[in-house]
Design an enzyme around this catalytic site. Structure first.
Site, PDB file in Angstrom:
ATOM      1  CD  GLU A  17      -2.868   1.215   0.051  1.00 50.81           C
ATOM      2  OE1 GLU A  17      -2.731   2.336  -0.573  1.00 50.81           O
ATOM      3  OE2 GLU A  17      -3.345   0.305  -0.231  1.00 50.81           O
ATOM      4  CG  ASP A  71      -0.675   5.169  -1.016  1.00 48.97           C
ATOM      5  OD1 ASP A  71      -1.712   4.802  -1.877  1.00 48.97           O
ATOM      6  OD2 ASP A  71      -0.926   4.908   0.308  1.00 48.97           O
ATOM      7  CB  SER A 115      -5.204   1.313  -2.959  1.00 51.21           C
ATOM      8  OG  SER A 115      -5.812   0.826  -1.579  1.00 51.21           O
TER       9      SER A 115
END
Length: 591
Positions: free
Chosen positions: A295, A299, A508
Protein backbone atom coordinates in the site's frame (compact mmCIF):
# COMPACT_ATOMS: atom_id res chain seq x y z
CA UNK A 1 -12.59 30.77 26.64
CA UNK A 2 -9.84 30.53 29.18
CA UNK A 3 -9.62 26.85 30.02
CA UNK A 4 -9.40 27.70 33.68
CA UNK A 5 -12.84 29.33 33.77
CA UNK A 6 -14.94 28.49 36.75
CA UNK A 7 -16.53 25.07 36.61
CA UNK A 8 -20.25 24.42 36.80
CA UNK A 9 -21.27 21.33 38.71
CA UNK A 10 -22.97 18.72 36.51
CA UNK A 11 -24.91 15.93 38.14
CA UNK A 12 -23.91 12.37 37.36
CA UNK A 13 -27.57 11.46 37.54
CA UNK A 14 -30.12 11.86 34.78
CA UNK A 15 -27.73 10.29 32.27
CA UNK A 16 -28.83 9.57 28.71
CA UNK A 17 -27.25 7.18 26.23
CA UNK A 18 -24.90 8.88 23.79
CA UNK A 19 -24.29 5.82 21.61
CA UNK A 20 -24.76 2.07 21.88
CA UNK A 21 -24.60 -1.10 19.79
CA UNK A 22 -27.37 -3.71 20.03
CA UNK A 23 -24.77 -6.46 19.90
CA UNK A 24 -21.02 -6.94 19.60
CA UNK A 25 -19.98 -5.62 16.16
CA UNK A 26 -19.48 -8.34 13.57
CA UNK A 27 -16.10 -10.04 13.68
CA UNK A 28 -15.31 -9.12 17.30
CA UNK A 29 -15.36 -11.47 20.30
CA UNK A 30 -15.44 -10.55 23.99
CA UNK A 31 -12.31 -12.08 25.53
CA UNK A 32 -12.71 -10.72 29.05
CA UNK A 33 -12.37 -7.71 31.25
CA UNK A 34 -9.31 -5.46 30.96
CA UNK A 35 -6.91 -5.47 33.94
CA UNK A 36 -8.19 -3.61 36.99
CA UNK A 37 -5.35 -1.09 36.70
CA UNK A 38 -5.87 -0.49 32.98
CA UNK A 39 -5.66 3.18 32.00
CA UNK A 40 -7.64 4.66 29.12
CA UNK A 41 -6.32 7.59 27.11
CA UNK A 42 -9.62 9.39 26.83
CA UNK A 43 -10.39 11.99 24.15
CA UNK A 44 -13.45 14.22 24.44
CA UNK A 45 -14.67 16.20 21.44
CA UNK A 46 -16.30 19.41 22.64
CA UNK A 47 -19.04 21.16 20.70
CA UNK A 48 -17.41 23.76 18.45
CA UNK A 49 -18.86 27.21 18.96
CA UNK A 50 -18.65 28.45 15.36
CA UNK A 51 -18.80 25.27 13.30
CA UNK A 52 -21.93 26.21 11.33
CA UNK A 53 -20.37 29.57 10.50
CA UNK A 54 -17.21 27.78 9.37
CA UNK A 55 -19.25 25.60 7.00
CA UNK A 56 -20.97 28.69 5.58
CA UNK A 57 -17.62 30.32 4.91
CA UNK A 58 -16.25 27.08 3.43
CA UNK A 59 -19.10 27.01 0.92
CA UNK A 60 -18.43 30.60 -0.07
CA UNK A 61 -14.68 30.19 -0.59
CA UNK A 62 -15.23 26.93 -2.52
CA UNK A 63 -17.98 28.18 -4.83
CA UNK A 64 -16.36 29.21 -8.14
CA UNK A 65 -19.19 31.73 -8.72
CA UNK A 66 -18.76 33.47 -5.37
CA UNK A 67 -16.70 36.63 -4.96
CA UNK A 68 -14.81 34.99 -2.06
CA UNK A 69 -13.73 31.94 -4.09
CA UNK A 70 -10.21 30.83 -3.19
CA UNK A 71 -9.91 33.02 -0.08
CA UNK A 72 -8.86 30.12 2.14
CA UNK A 73 -8.75 30.51 5.89
CA UNK A 74 -5.63 30.54 8.00
CA UNK A 75 -4.92 28.09 10.80
CA UNK A 76 -5.76 30.77 13.36
CA UNK A 77 -9.08 31.62 11.68
CA UNK A 78 -10.15 27.98 11.57
CA UNK A 79 -9.26 27.53 15.22
CA UNK A 80 -11.36 30.57 16.14
CA UNK A 81 -14.38 28.98 14.45
CA UNK A 82 -13.69 25.65 16.20
CA UNK A 83 -13.26 27.06 19.69
CA UNK A 84 -16.08 26.00 22.08
CA UNK A 85 -18.17 28.51 24.00
CA UNK A 86 -17.13 29.29 27.57
CA UNK A 87 -20.28 27.57 28.84
CA UNK A 88 -19.09 24.32 27.27
CA UNK A 89 -15.77 24.37 29.08
CA UNK A 90 -17.48 25.31 32.33
CA UNK A 91 -19.97 22.45 32.07
CA UNK A 92 -17.37 19.85 31.10
CA UNK A 93 -14.92 20.99 33.77
CA UNK A 94 -17.65 20.70 36.38
CA UNK A 95 -18.38 17.14 35.26
CA UNK A 96 -14.70 16.19 35.35
CA UNK A 97 -14.21 17.67 38.81
CA UNK A 98 -17.30 15.87 40.08
CA UNK A 99 -15.69 12.62 38.95
CA UNK A 100 -12.40 13.31 40.73
CA UNK A 101 -10.41 14.30 37.62
CA UNK A 102 -7.50 16.64 38.20
CA UNK A 103 -8.19 19.47 35.73
CA UNK A 104 -4.49 20.33 35.61
CA UNK A 105 -3.81 16.92 34.03
CA UNK A 106 -6.09 17.61 31.06
CA UNK A 107 -4.46 18.44 27.72
CA UNK A 108 -6.23 20.61 25.15
CA UNK A 109 -5.97 20.88 21.39
CA UNK A 110 -4.83 24.21 19.99
CA UNK A 111 -8.46 25.17 19.26
CA UNK A 112 -9.49 23.92 22.73
CA UNK A 113 -12.14 21.76 21.03
CA UNK A 114 -10.57 18.45 22.07
CA UNK A 115 -9.36 17.49 25.49
CA UNK A 116 -7.30 14.44 26.39
CA UNK A 117 -6.66 12.78 29.70
CA UNK A 118 -5.47 9.44 31.05
CA UNK A 119 -8.01 7.89 33.39
CA UNK A 120 -8.31 4.50 35.15
CA UNK A 121 -10.88 2.29 33.45
CA UNK A 122 -12.96 2.14 36.64
CA UNK A 123 -13.27 5.94 36.65
CA UNK A 124 -14.21 6.04 32.97
CA UNK A 125 -16.86 3.37 33.52
CA UNK A 126 -18.42 5.44 36.31
CA UNK A 127 -18.22 8.71 34.34
CA UNK A 128 -19.84 7.18 31.26
CA UNK A 129 -22.15 4.58 32.84
CA UNK A 130 -20.23 2.11 30.70
CA UNK A 131 -18.82 -1.40 30.96
CA UNK A 132 -15.49 -1.81 29.19
CA UNK A 133 -14.37 -5.19 27.90
CA UNK A 134 -11.47 -6.48 25.83
CA UNK A 135 -12.54 -7.52 22.33
CA UNK A 136 -10.51 -9.46 19.79
CA UNK A 137 -11.09 -9.54 16.06
CA UNK A 138 -11.45 -13.05 14.69
CA UNK A 139 -9.52 -12.64 11.47
CA UNK A 140 -6.74 -10.25 12.48
CA UNK A 141 -6.18 -10.96 16.16
CA UNK A 142 -6.43 -7.23 16.94
CA UNK A 143 -7.53 -6.42 20.47
CA UNK A 144 -9.28 -3.28 21.67
CA UNK A 145 -10.79 -2.18 24.96
CA UNK A 146 -14.28 -0.88 24.23
CA UNK A 147 -17.78 -0.58 25.60
CA UNK A 148 -21.02 -1.39 23.78
CA UNK A 149 -22.74 1.67 25.26
CA UNK A 150 -21.93 4.92 27.00
CA UNK A 151 -23.97 7.72 28.52
CA UNK A 152 -23.54 11.33 29.55
CA UNK A 153 -25.56 13.61 31.82
CA UNK A 154 -28.31 15.08 29.65
CA UNK A 155 -26.96 18.60 30.10
CA UNK A 156 -23.64 17.56 28.53
CA UNK A 157 -25.17 16.28 25.30
CA UNK A 158 -25.29 19.89 24.12
CA UNK A 159 -21.61 20.36 24.94
CA UNK A 160 -19.92 17.05 23.98
CA UNK A 161 -20.00 15.56 20.48
CA UNK A 162 -18.28 12.30 21.39
CA UNK A 163 -16.02 10.50 23.81
CA UNK A 164 -13.36 8.14 22.50
CA UNK A 165 -12.51 5.29 22.88
CA UNK A 166 -15.98 4.06 23.65
CA UNK A 167 -18.09 2.33 20.98
CA UNK A 168 -15.76 2.84 18.01
CA UNK A 169 -14.51 -0.61 16.91
CA UNK A 170 -11.73 0.19 14.46
CA UNK A 171 -11.73 -1.95 11.32
CA UNK A 172 -10.05 0.51 9.00
CA UNK A 173 -8.72 -1.34 5.99
CA UNK A 174 -6.59 -0.54 2.99
CA UNK A 175 -8.66 -0.29 -0.18
CA UNK A 176 -6.92 -2.90 -2.25
CA UNK A 177 -8.79 -5.47 -4.32
CA UNK A 178 -5.76 -7.53 -5.32
CA UNK A 179 -2.12 -7.18 -6.15
CA UNK A 180 -1.47 -10.45 -7.96
CA UNK A 181 -0.31 -10.09 -11.55
CA UNK A 182 -2.22 -13.20 -12.66
CA UNK A 183 -5.45 -11.70 -11.32
CA UNK A 184 -5.37 -8.82 -13.79
CA UNK A 185 -8.64 -8.26 -15.61
CA UNK A 186 -8.38 -9.35 -19.23
CA UNK A 187 -8.84 -6.81 -21.98
CA UNK A 188 -11.89 -7.43 -24.11
CA UNK A 189 -11.93 -7.37 -27.87
CA UNK A 190 -9.05 -7.33 -30.32
CA UNK A 191 -7.03 -4.19 -30.86
CA UNK A 192 -4.71 -3.76 -33.82
CA UNK A 193 -1.42 -1.88 -33.75
CA UNK A 194 0.99 -0.79 -31.02
CA UNK A 195 -1.02 2.21 -29.82
CA UNK A 196 -4.61 3.07 -29.10
CA UNK A 197 -6.41 6.41 -29.15
CA UNK A 198 -7.31 8.11 -25.90
CA UNK A 199 -10.52 10.12 -25.42
CA UNK A 200 -8.86 13.29 -26.74
CA UNK A 201 -7.38 11.49 -29.73
CA UNK A 202 -3.96 11.11 -28.11
CA UNK A 203 -1.79 8.06 -28.85
CA UNK A 204 -1.36 5.71 -25.87
CA UNK A 205 0.77 2.53 -25.88
CA UNK A 206 -1.37 -0.57 -26.31
CA UNK A 207 0.31 -2.16 -23.28
CA UNK A 208 -1.43 0.44 -21.09
CA UNK A 209 -4.70 -1.36 -21.76
CA UNK A 210 -3.70 -3.97 -19.16
CA UNK A 211 -0.43 -2.79 -17.57
CA UNK A 212 -0.37 0.66 -15.98
CA UNK A 213 2.76 2.77 -15.45
CA UNK A 214 3.25 6.51 -14.79
CA UNK A 215 3.78 7.02 -18.53
CA UNK A 216 0.39 5.40 -19.23
CA UNK A 217 -1.37 7.71 -16.80
CA UNK A 218 0.46 10.75 -18.13
CA UNK A 219 -0.70 9.91 -21.65
CA UNK A 220 -4.26 8.94 -20.72
CA UNK A 221 -4.95 11.91 -18.45
CA UNK A 222 -2.85 14.31 -20.56
CA UNK A 223 -0.24 15.46 -18.05
CA UNK A 224 2.58 14.38 -20.37
CA UNK A 225 4.75 17.35 -21.23
CA UNK A 226 3.66 19.43 -18.24
CA UNK A 227 6.62 20.39 -16.04
CA UNK A 228 5.74 21.41 -12.46
CA UNK A 229 6.78 25.00 -11.76
CA UNK A 230 5.78 25.61 -8.14
CA UNK A 231 7.94 23.08 -6.28
CA UNK A 232 9.90 26.00 -4.81
CA UNK A 233 6.76 28.07 -4.21
CA UNK A 234 5.21 25.86 -1.58
CA UNK A 235 3.17 23.35 -3.58
CA UNK A 236 3.12 19.92 -1.87
CA UNK A 237 1.20 16.64 -1.88
CA UNK A 238 0.59 14.51 1.20
CA UNK A 239 -0.12 10.79 1.61
CA UNK A 240 -1.71 9.48 4.82
CA UNK A 241 -0.69 5.95 5.77
CA UNK A 242 -1.24 3.71 8.76
CA UNK A 243 0.58 0.75 10.20
CA UNK A 244 -1.68 -1.93 11.66
CA UNK A 245 -1.17 -5.01 13.79
CA UNK A 246 -2.53 -8.38 12.78
CA UNK A 247 -2.77 -11.93 14.06
CA UNK A 248 0.22 -12.81 16.18
CA UNK A 249 0.56 -9.07 16.96
CA UNK A 250 2.92 -8.59 14.02
CA UNK A 251 2.91 -5.29 12.15
CA UNK A 252 1.28 -5.32 8.73
CA UNK A 253 3.94 -3.84 6.42
CA UNK A 254 2.46 -0.51 5.34
CA UNK A 255 5.85 1.19 5.20
CA UNK A 256 7.46 3.20 2.42
CA UNK A 257 10.63 1.52 1.21
CA UNK A 258 13.22 3.95 -0.14
CA UNK A 259 15.11 1.30 -2.15
CA UNK A 260 11.85 0.25 -3.82
CA UNK A 261 11.17 3.87 -4.71
CA UNK A 262 14.56 4.26 -6.41
CA UNK A 263 14.08 0.99 -8.27
CA UNK A 264 10.67 2.19 -9.42
CA UNK A 265 12.17 5.46 -10.65
CA UNK A 266 14.91 3.60 -12.50
CA UNK A 267 12.33 1.51 -14.35
CA UNK A 268 9.44 3.92 -14.80
CA UNK A 269 10.56 7.53 -14.13
CA UNK A 270 14.34 7.76 -14.74
CA UNK A 271 14.52 11.55 -14.45
CA UNK A 272 13.35 11.29 -10.81
CA UNK A 273 16.14 8.94 -9.66
CA UNK A 274 17.67 10.29 -6.46
CA UNK A 275 14.48 12.05 -5.34
CA UNK A 276 12.89 10.83 -2.14
CA UNK A 277 9.66 11.18 -0.23
CA UNK A 278 9.72 12.90 3.17
CA UNK A 279 8.35 10.51 5.81
CA UNK A 280 6.75 12.25 8.78
CA UNK A 281 6.13 10.33 11.99
CA UNK A 282 2.75 11.16 13.54
CA UNK A 283 2.38 10.18 17.19
CA UNK A 284 5.18 7.63 16.97
CA UNK A 285 4.42 6.22 13.51
CA UNK A 286 7.19 4.02 12.11
CA UNK A 287 8.71 3.41 8.69
CA UNK A 288 10.64 0.15 9.04
CA UNK A 289 12.82 -0.37 5.95
CA UNK A 290 12.83 -4.12 6.54
CA UNK A 291 9.06 -4.23 6.02
CA UNK A 292 8.21 -2.78 2.60
CA UNK A 293 4.47 -2.37 2.14
CA UNK A 294 2.40 -2.78 -1.00
CA UNK A 295 0.00 0.00 0.00
CA UNK A 296 2.66 2.52 1.03
CA UNK A 297 4.89 1.74 -1.96
CA UNK A 298 1.93 2.08 -4.34
CA UNK A 299 0.94 5.44 -2.90
CA UNK A 300 4.30 7.16 -3.01
CA UNK A 301 5.58 5.58 -6.21
CA UNK A 302 2.62 6.92 -8.14
CA UNK A 303 2.28 10.31 -6.44
CA UNK A 304 6.03 10.85 -6.94
CA UNK A 305 5.91 9.28 -10.38
CA UNK A 306 3.19 11.66 -11.55
CA UNK A 307 4.11 14.89 -9.72
CA UNK A 308 7.95 14.96 -9.72
CA UNK A 309 9.59 17.28 -8.72
CA UNK A 310 6.71 18.36 -6.43
CA UNK A 311 7.62 17.64 -2.76
CA UNK A 312 5.85 14.53 -1.46
CA UNK A 313 5.13 13.86 2.24
CA UNK A 314 4.12 10.50 3.68
CA UNK A 315 2.50 10.68 7.14
CA UNK A 316 3.01 7.46 9.08
CA UNK A 317 0.42 7.14 11.84
CA UNK A 318 0.06 4.06 14.08
CA UNK A 319 -3.10 2.03 13.63
CA UNK A 320 -4.72 -0.25 16.18
CA UNK A 321 -2.15 -2.17 18.20
CA UNK A 322 -2.59 -4.79 20.95
CA UNK A 323 -4.51 -3.86 24.03
CA UNK A 324 -2.11 -5.19 26.65
CA UNK A 325 1.36 -3.68 26.31
CA UNK A 326 4.70 -5.22 27.21
CA UNK A 327 8.38 -4.51 26.67
CA UNK A 328 8.34 -5.46 22.99
CA UNK A 329 4.88 -4.29 21.98
CA UNK A 330 4.14 -0.65 21.09
CA UNK A 331 1.45 1.13 23.10
CA UNK A 332 -2.12 0.82 21.91
CA UNK A 333 -3.16 3.35 19.30
CA UNK A 334 -6.84 3.99 18.90
CA UNK A 335 -8.64 5.00 15.72
CA UNK A 336 -5.95 6.82 13.74
CA UNK A 337 -8.02 9.32 11.74
CA UNK A 338 -8.33 11.38 14.92
CA UNK A 339 -4.60 11.18 15.57
CA UNK A 340 -3.72 12.10 12.00
CA UNK A 341 -6.22 14.94 11.68
CA UNK A 342 -5.27 16.33 15.08
CA UNK A 343 -1.66 16.48 13.92
CA UNK A 344 -2.34 17.84 10.42
CA UNK A 345 -4.53 20.63 11.74
CA UNK A 346 -1.64 21.85 13.92
CA UNK A 347 0.68 22.35 10.92
CA UNK A 348 1.57 25.97 10.13
CA UNK A 349 -0.05 27.29 6.98
CA UNK A 350 3.18 27.16 4.98
CA UNK A 351 3.76 23.49 5.90
CA UNK A 352 0.29 22.20 4.99
CA UNK A 353 0.10 20.17 1.73
CA UNK A 354 -2.51 21.44 -0.71
CA UNK A 355 -3.56 17.92 -1.76
CA UNK A 356 -3.92 14.74 0.28
CA UNK A 357 -4.70 11.15 -0.66
CA UNK A 358 -5.76 8.32 1.61
CA UNK A 359 -6.56 4.75 0.63
CA UNK A 360 -8.32 3.55 3.76
CA UNK A 361 -11.88 3.34 5.05
CA UNK A 362 -14.65 1.06 6.24
CA UNK A 363 -18.38 0.44 5.89
CA UNK A 364 -20.14 3.61 6.98
CA UNK A 365 -22.49 1.79 9.34
CA UNK A 366 -19.57 0.49 11.42
CA UNK A 367 -18.71 4.03 12.52
CA UNK A 368 -20.87 5.53 15.28
CA UNK A 369 -22.89 8.35 13.73
CA UNK A 370 -21.67 11.06 16.13
CA UNK A 371 -18.08 9.94 15.59
CA UNK A 372 -18.39 10.03 11.78
CA UNK A 373 -20.00 13.49 11.82
CA UNK A 374 -17.31 14.94 14.08
CA UNK A 375 -14.45 13.48 12.04
CA UNK A 376 -16.11 14.68 8.83
CA UNK A 377 -16.17 18.14 10.40
CA UNK A 378 -12.42 17.91 10.98
CA UNK A 379 -11.98 17.26 7.26
CA UNK A 380 -14.04 20.41 6.68
CA UNK A 381 -11.56 22.34 8.85
CA UNK A 382 -8.70 20.97 6.75
CA UNK A 383 -10.50 21.86 3.51
CA UNK A 384 -11.17 25.40 4.72
CA UNK A 385 -7.41 25.94 4.91
CA UNK A 386 -7.05 25.27 1.17
CA UNK A 387 -6.34 21.53 1.06
CA UNK A 388 -8.07 19.11 -1.31
CA UNK A 389 -8.67 15.75 0.39
CA UNK A 390 -9.11 12.58 -1.68
CA UNK A 391 -10.16 9.15 -0.34
CA UNK A 392 -10.59 5.81 -2.07
CA UNK A 393 -14.30 5.02 -2.46
CA UNK A 394 -13.79 1.33 -1.57
CA UNK A 395 -13.32 -2.03 -3.24
CA UNK A 396 -16.61 -3.80 -2.51
CA UNK A 397 -18.86 -2.80 -5.41
CA UNK A 398 -22.13 -1.82 -3.74
CA UNK A 399 -21.07 -3.77 -0.68
CA UNK A 400 -18.99 -6.78 0.26
CA UNK A 401 -19.89 -9.70 2.51
CA UNK A 402 -23.44 -10.20 3.77
CA UNK A 403 -24.32 -6.51 3.53
CA UNK A 404 -26.51 -6.87 6.60
CA UNK A 405 -27.34 -3.99 8.88
CA UNK A 406 -25.74 -3.92 12.31
CA UNK A 407 -28.75 -2.44 14.10
CA UNK A 408 -30.19 -5.81 15.10
CA UNK A 409 -32.64 -6.08 12.20
CA UNK A 410 -30.15 -7.85 9.91
CA UNK A 411 -31.64 -6.27 6.81
CA UNK A 412 -29.65 -6.34 3.57
CA UNK A 413 -28.55 -2.87 2.43
CA UNK A 414 -25.85 -1.50 0.18
CA UNK A 415 -22.74 -0.42 2.08
CA UNK A 416 -21.04 2.87 1.16
CA UNK A 417 -17.61 3.52 2.66
CA UNK A 418 -16.65 6.23 5.14
CA UNK A 419 -14.74 8.61 5.07
CA UNK A 420 -15.45 8.78 1.31
CA UNK A 421 -19.09 9.56 2.15
CA UNK A 422 -18.06 12.72 4.04
CA UNK A 423 -19.13 15.69 1.85
CA UNK A 424 -15.84 17.51 2.46
CA UNK A 425 -13.86 14.69 0.87
CA UNK A 426 -13.58 13.83 -2.82
CA UNK A 427 -14.31 10.11 -3.19
CA UNK A 428 -12.40 8.38 -5.98
CA UNK A 429 -13.68 5.28 -7.77
CA UNK A 430 -11.80 3.05 -10.19
CA UNK A 431 -11.65 2.27 -13.91
CA UNK A 432 -9.64 -0.11 -16.06
CA UNK A 433 -8.60 -0.46 -19.70
CA UNK A 434 -8.23 2.52 -21.98
CA UNK A 435 -9.83 1.39 -25.21
CA UNK A 436 -12.41 2.09 -23.96
CA UNK A 437 -12.01 3.01 -20.29
CA UNK A 438 -14.56 1.18 -18.10
CA UNK A 439 -15.72 1.20 -14.52
CA UNK A 440 -14.07 -1.75 -12.78
CA UNK A 441 -16.26 -4.25 -10.94
CA UNK A 442 -14.94 -3.49 -7.43
CA UNK A 443 -15.30 0.31 -7.65
CA UNK A 444 -17.45 1.05 -4.61
CA UNK A 445 -20.27 3.52 -4.91
CA UNK A 446 -23.66 4.36 -3.54
CA UNK A 447 -25.41 6.69 -1.15
CA UNK A 448 -24.63 7.70 2.41
CA UNK A 449 -27.12 7.08 5.19
CA UNK A 450 -25.34 9.56 7.48
CA UNK A 451 -25.00 12.61 5.21
CA UNK A 452 -27.75 14.15 3.10
CA UNK A 453 -27.22 14.94 -0.57
CA UNK A 454 -25.31 18.26 -0.78
CA UNK A 455 -26.58 21.11 -2.90
CA UNK A 456 -23.69 20.75 -5.33
CA UNK A 457 -24.98 17.27 -6.31
CA UNK A 458 -28.53 18.53 -6.91
CA UNK A 459 -28.15 18.58 -10.70
CA UNK A 460 -25.84 15.60 -11.26
CA UNK A 461 -27.40 12.82 -9.17
CA UNK A 462 -31.19 12.92 -9.84
CA UNK A 463 -30.84 11.92 -13.53
CA UNK A 464 -29.02 8.76 -12.43
CA UNK A 465 -31.76 7.99 -9.91
CA UNK A 466 -34.41 8.58 -12.56
CA UNK A 467 -32.79 6.00 -14.82
CA UNK A 468 -32.54 3.58 -11.91
CA UNK A 469 -36.25 3.88 -11.12
CA UNK A 470 -37.47 1.36 -8.57
CA UNK A 471 -34.49 -0.94 -9.03
CA UNK A 472 -32.90 -1.67 -5.63
CA UNK A 473 -35.62 0.25 -3.80
CA UNK A 474 -34.99 -0.06 -0.06
CA UNK A 475 -31.39 -1.16 -0.49
CA UNK A 476 -29.99 2.38 -0.51
CA UNK A 477 -30.92 5.87 0.66
CA UNK A 478 -31.55 7.91 -2.50
CA UNK A 479 -31.42 11.28 -0.69
CA UNK A 480 -27.94 10.59 0.67
CA UNK A 481 -24.61 12.09 -0.35
CA UNK A 482 -23.60 10.16 -3.46
CA UNK A 483 -20.19 8.55 -4.08
CA UNK A 484 -17.82 8.38 -5.84
CA UNK A 485 -17.30 11.91 -7.11
CA UNK A 486 -14.68 11.04 -9.74
CA UNK A 487 -12.62 8.07 -10.83
CA UNK A 488 -9.26 7.10 -12.27
CA UNK A 489 -7.43 3.97 -13.37
CA UNK A 490 -7.36 1.35 -10.62
CA UNK A 491 -6.03 -1.92 -12.02
CA UNK A 492 -2.75 -3.35 -13.25
CA UNK A 493 -0.49 -0.74 -11.58
CA UNK A 494 3.15 -1.78 -11.74
CA UNK A 495 4.59 -1.36 -8.23
CA UNK A 496 8.03 -2.29 -6.92
CA UNK A 497 7.75 -4.12 -3.58
CA UNK A 498 10.79 -5.70 -1.93
CA UNK A 499 12.68 -5.23 -5.19
CA UNK A 500 10.13 -7.05 -7.35
CA UNK A 501 7.45 -5.63 -9.64
CA UNK A 502 3.92 -6.58 -8.62
CA UNK A 503 0.65 -5.70 -10.33
CA UNK A 504 -1.63 -3.87 -7.93
CA UNK A 505 -5.31 -3.05 -8.16
CA UNK A 506 -7.92 -1.20 -6.12
CA UNK A 507 -9.27 2.26 -5.50
CA UNK A 508 -6.01 2.48 -3.53
CA UNK A 509 -4.46 3.14 -6.92
CA UNK A 510 -7.18 5.51 -8.12
CA UNK A 511 -7.00 7.97 -5.23
CA UNK A 512 -3.26 8.77 -5.45
CA UNK A 513 -3.62 9.04 -9.22
CA UNK A 514 -6.41 11.60 -9.02
CA UNK A 515 -4.72 13.43 -6.15
CA UNK A 516 -1.62 13.76 -8.32
CA UNK A 517 -3.68 15.41 -11.06
CA UNK A 518 -5.01 17.83 -8.44
CA UNK A 519 -1.45 18.53 -7.24
CA UNK A 520 -0.46 19.43 -10.81
CA UNK A 521 -3.48 21.71 -11.15
CA UNK A 522 -2.45 23.38 -7.90
CA UNK A 523 1.06 23.70 -9.29
CA UNK A 524 -0.23 25.55 -12.33
CA UNK A 525 -2.39 27.87 -10.23
CA UNK A 526 0.31 28.63 -7.64
CA UNK A 527 2.90 29.26 -10.34
CA UNK A 528 0.52 31.83 -11.78
CA UNK A 529 -0.11 33.60 -8.50
CA UNK A 530 -3.41 31.96 -7.64
CA UNK A 531 -4.40 30.00 -4.51
CA UNK A 532 -4.71 26.23 -4.34
CA UNK A 533 -8.02 24.65 -5.30
CA UNK A 534 -9.00 23.65 -1.77
CA UNK A 535 -12.31 21.82 -1.30
CA UNK A 536 -13.02 20.46 -4.76
CA UNK A 537 -16.58 19.17 -4.84
CA UNK A 538 -18.56 22.40 -5.46
CA UNK A 539 -16.10 23.18 -8.27
CA UNK A 540 -16.13 19.71 -9.83
CA UNK A 541 -19.92 19.49 -10.06
CA UNK A 542 -20.25 22.91 -11.73
CA UNK A 543 -17.64 24.24 -14.12
CA UNK A 544 -15.52 21.10 -13.73
CA UNK A 545 -17.96 18.66 -15.35
CA UNK A 546 -16.71 19.30 -18.88
CA UNK A 547 -13.14 18.52 -17.77
CA UNK A 548 -13.94 14.85 -17.27
CA UNK A 549 -14.26 11.92 -19.63
CA UNK A 550 -17.66 10.33 -19.02
CA UNK A 551 -17.35 6.57 -18.46
CA UNK A 552 -20.24 4.64 -19.99
CA UNK A 553 -19.34 0.98 -19.36
CA UNK A 554 -19.05 -1.19 -16.27
CA UNK A 555 -21.00 -2.16 -13.17
CA UNK A 556 -20.13 -2.82 -9.52
CA UNK A 557 -21.82 -6.00 -8.22
CA UNK A 558 -22.24 -6.72 -4.55
CA UNK A 559 -24.80 -7.68 -1.89
CA UNK A 560 -26.10 -10.39 -4.25
CA UNK A 561 -26.94 -7.89 -7.00
CA UNK A 562 -25.32 -6.71 -10.26
CA UNK A 563 -24.85 -3.32 -8.62
CA UNK A 564 -25.03 0.04 -10.36
CA UNK A 565 -24.22 0.61 -14.02
CA UNK A 566 -21.94 3.24 -15.48
CA UNK A 567 -24.05 5.55 -17.60
CA UNK A 568 -24.14 8.97 -19.19
CA UNK A 569 -23.49 11.67 -16.62
CA UNK A 570 -22.75 10.99 -12.96
CA UNK A 571 -23.07 7.37 -11.86
CA UNK A 572 -22.45 5.41 -8.68
CA UNK A 573 -19.44 3.50 -9.99
CA UNK A 574 -17.31 6.16 -11.76
CA UNK A 575 -18.81 9.45 -10.54
CA UNK A 576 -18.32 12.30 -13.01
CA UNK A 577 -15.68 10.27 -14.86
CA UNK A 578 -11.91 10.46 -15.26
CA UNK A 579 -9.82 13.66 -15.46
CA UNK A 580 -8.50 15.42 -18.54
CA UNK A 581 -5.68 17.57 -17.19
CA UNK A 582 -5.51 19.85 -20.22
CA UNK A 583 -9.21 20.67 -20.03
CA UNK A 584 -9.20 21.05 -16.25
CA UNK A 585 -6.17 23.33 -16.42
CA UNK A 586 -8.04 25.57 -18.84
CA UNK A 587 -11.19 25.51 -16.71
CA UNK A 588 -9.51 26.03 -13.35
CA UNK A 589 -6.43 28.01 -14.28
CA UNK A 590 -7.89 31.49 -14.13
CA UNK A 591 -10.73 31.39 -11.60
Amino acid sequence: MAVGASAVAVSHGDAAVKHSWVSVPEGWVDVGAPPADYTIDLKIGLKQGGFEDLISVLHEISDPFHTKYGQHLSKREVEEFAAPHESTHAAVNGWLLANGVDISSVHYSQAKDWLALSVPVSTVEYMLSASYRTYQHGSTGEQVVRTLSYSLPRELHAHIDLVHPTTMFDRMKAMRATYMLDAALPATGTIEGSTVKGPAGQDIPLSCNTTVTPACLQALYRTAGYTPQAADKGNKIGVAGWSKYGRGLLPCPYYVNFADLQSFFTQFRPDAVGTNVTVVSVDGGLNDQSLPGVEADLDVQYTEGLTYPTPNYYYSTPGTAPTINDSVTPPQRDEPYLDWLSYILTLPDDELPQAFTTSYGGDEQTFPYEWAVRVCGMFAQLSARGSSVMFSSGDGGVGAGTCQTNDGTNRTIFQPVFPATCPYITGVGATYQIAPEKGVYFSQGGFSRYFERPVWQAAAVPPFLAKLGSTYAGLYYPAGRAVPDVSAQGYGFQVVVAGEVESVGGTSASSPTFASIVALLNDYRIANGRPSLGWLNPLLYTIGVSGFTDILLGNNPGCGTPGFNATEGWDAITGLGTPDFVKLKELFGSI
